[in-house]
Design a protein around this motif. Structure first.
Motif, PDB file in Angstrom:
ATOM      1  N   ILE A   1       0.865  -1.180   0.000  1.00 51.82           N
ATOM      2  CA  ILE A   1       0.000   0.000   0.000  1.00 51.82           C
ATOM      3  C   ILE A   1       0.897   1.223   0.000  1.00 51.82           C
ATOM      4  O   ILE A   1       1.798   1.356   0.846  1.00 51.82           O
ATOM      5  N   MET A   2       0.669   2.115  -0.947  1.00 51.25           N
ATOM      6  CA  MET A   2       1.492   3.314  -1.053  1.00 51.25           C
ATOM      7  C   MET A   2       0.777   4.493  -0.399  1.00 51.25           C
ATOM      8  O   MET A   2      -0.423   4.706  -0.622  1.00 51.25           O
ATOM      9  N   LEU A   3       1.519   5.256   0.412  1.00 55.77           N
ATOM     10  CA  LEU A   3       0.999   6.462   1.051  1.00 55.77           C
ATOM     11  C   LEU A   3       1.579   7.683   0.352  1.00 55.77           C
ATOM     12  O   LEU A   3       2.753   7.686  -0.011  1.00 55.77           O
ATOM     13  N   THR A   4       0.769   8.705   0.167  1.00 57.96           N
ATOM     14  CA  THR A   4       1.275   9.898  -0.502  1.00 57.96           C
ATOM     15  C   THR A   4       0.469  11.127  -0.133  1.00 57.96           C
ATOM     16  O   THR A   4      -0.705  11.039   0.213  1.00 57.96           O
ATOM     17  N   ALA A   5       1.138  12.278  -0.219  1.00 62.71           N
ATOM     18  CA  ALA A   5       0.444  13.555  -0.056  1.00 62.71           C
ATOM     19  C   ALA A   5      -0.082  14.039  -1.398  1.00 62.71           C
ATOM     20  O   ALA A   5      -0.790  15.037  -1.474  1.00 62.71           O
ATOM     21  N   MET A   6       0.278  13.337  -2.477  1.00 67.14           N
ATOM     22  CA  MET A   6      -0.152  13.709  -3.825  1.00 67.14           C
ATOM     23  C   MET A   6      -1.525  13.104  -4.116  1.00 67.14           C
ATOM     24  O   MET A   6      -1.672  11.886  -4.160  1.00 67.14           O
TER      25      MET A   6
ATOM     26  N   GLU B   1      -0.969  10.575 -10.337  1.00 69.56           N
ATOM     27  CA  GLU B   1       0.021  10.086  -9.385  1.00 69.56           C
ATOM     28  C   GLU B   1      -0.397   8.730  -8.829  1.00 69.56           C
ATOM     29  O   GLU B   1       0.435   7.835  -8.652  1.00 69.56           O
ATOM     30  N   ARG B   2      -1.690   8.565  -8.557  1.00 67.16           N
ATOM     31  CA  ARG B   2      -2.179   7.276  -8.078  1.00 67.16           C
ATOM     32  C   ARG B   2      -2.010   6.210  -9.157  1.00 67.16           C
ATOM     33  O   ARG B   2      -1.633   5.072  -8.870  1.00 67.16           O
ATOM     34  N   VAL B   3      -2.268   6.592 -10.388  1.00 68.34           N
ATOM     35  CA  VAL B   3      -2.114   5.658 -11.501  1.00 68.34           C
ATOM     36  C   VAL B   3      -0.658   5.214 -11.634  1.00 68.34           C
ATOM     37  O   VAL B   3      -0.362   4.032 -11.856  1.00 68.34           O
ATOM     38  N   LYS B   4       0.272   6.156 -11.481  1.00 67.69           N
ATOM     39  CA  LYS B   4       1.697   5.813 -11.554  1.00 67.69           C
ATOM     40  C   LYS B   4       2.061   4.769 -10.495  1.00 67.69           C
ATOM     41  O   LYS B   4       2.804   3.820 -10.763  1.00 67.69           O
ATOM     42  N   GLY B   5       1.551   4.969  -9.293  1.00 70.27           N
ATOM     43  CA  GLY B   5       1.845   4.038  -8.206  1.00 70.27           C
ATOM     44  C   GLY B   5       1.302   2.647  -8.483  1.00 70.27           C
ATOM     45  O   GLY B   5       1.983   1.642  -8.283  1.00 70.27           O
TER      46      GLY B   5
END
Length: 226
Positions: free
Chosen positions: A78-83, A88-92
């Motif tokens: 699971i990736m956490l981000t402020a973006m 950006e979610r698609v990239k992850g």
């Protein structure tokens, strides 16, 4: 047995918050404060899940997860981000993340998402077998064969070979072996790695024309598909 989770987060407050939360929920927790340390822990295997920050020093989250997947690990991430931007979610997700959560987040939501990922069925057959060229390692039966020939290894030799196979096509340094196999977090200034690599080579290369463990001059060792 406790479920194991790896937290890779450079913000001290957030990392401590996550470690405390998962520990209270009965998880065995390890943590890393930068991408390179996180990659070392993640590729060492044995984790049920990884919680990964997007922006990390040393090695960013996208590069880290690509390296995890390149190593053949299927560990849920699971990736956490402020973006919050969709791209950006698609990239992850395209890099190999299983889920994405935007900061600030609820720990209960993160926990629920982790538990949902852990309910997914696992491909036990794939996880139980490692291979490279004509060498196969059966992790359940602790059996190694090359070209159909049974190879008898000591527990330490088996551990070293498994360490290499989980990092196939990547350079493995002496420091990585000392930390990952012997659990030395310092250099004891001995030739212990070289001695064991030499013995392992004799065992797995006997009767074969092509050496399996290559020496990468000035860097370390590597097992590759060819």
């Amino acid at each position: 047995m406790s479920r194991r989770v790896l937290i890779v987060e450079d913000d001290d407050e957030t990392r401590e918050f996550l470690v405390k939360g998962f520990t209270e929920e009965g998880f065995a927790v390890e943590s890393a404060a930068d991408g390179r340390e996180g990659l070392f822990h993640a590729t060492d295997g044995g984790f049920d899940a990884v919680v990964l920050d997007r922006m990390l020093p040393g090695l960013d989250g996208l590069s880290l997860i690509k390296s995890i997947r390149a190593a053949g690990l299927k560990t849920p991430v699971i990736m956490l981000t402020a973006m919050s931007a969709v791209d950006e979610r698609v990239k992850g997700l395209r890099a190999g993340a299983d889920d994405y959560l935007v900061k600030p987040f609820s720990f209960q939501e993160l926990l629920a998402r982790i538990e949902a990922l852990l309910r997914r069925p696992k491909d036990t057959q794939e996880a139980a077998t490692l291979s490279c060229r004509d060498l196969e390692m059966d992790l359940l039966r602790r059996r190694v064969t090359r070209g159909g020939r049974d190879i008898t290894l000591t527990p330490r030799e088996f551990q070293i070979l498994e360490f290499f196979l989980r990092r196939k096509n990547r350079v493995v340094t002496r420091t990585m072996l000392l930390e990952g196999v012997w659990d030395y977090h310092f250099d004891p200034n001995t030739n212990i790695v070289d001695v064991h690599i030499s013995k392992l080579r004799r065992q797995i290369d006997e009767g074969s024309e092509t050496p399996l463990i290559e020496t990468v001059r000035g860097a370390g060792y590597m097992i590759s598909d060819g």
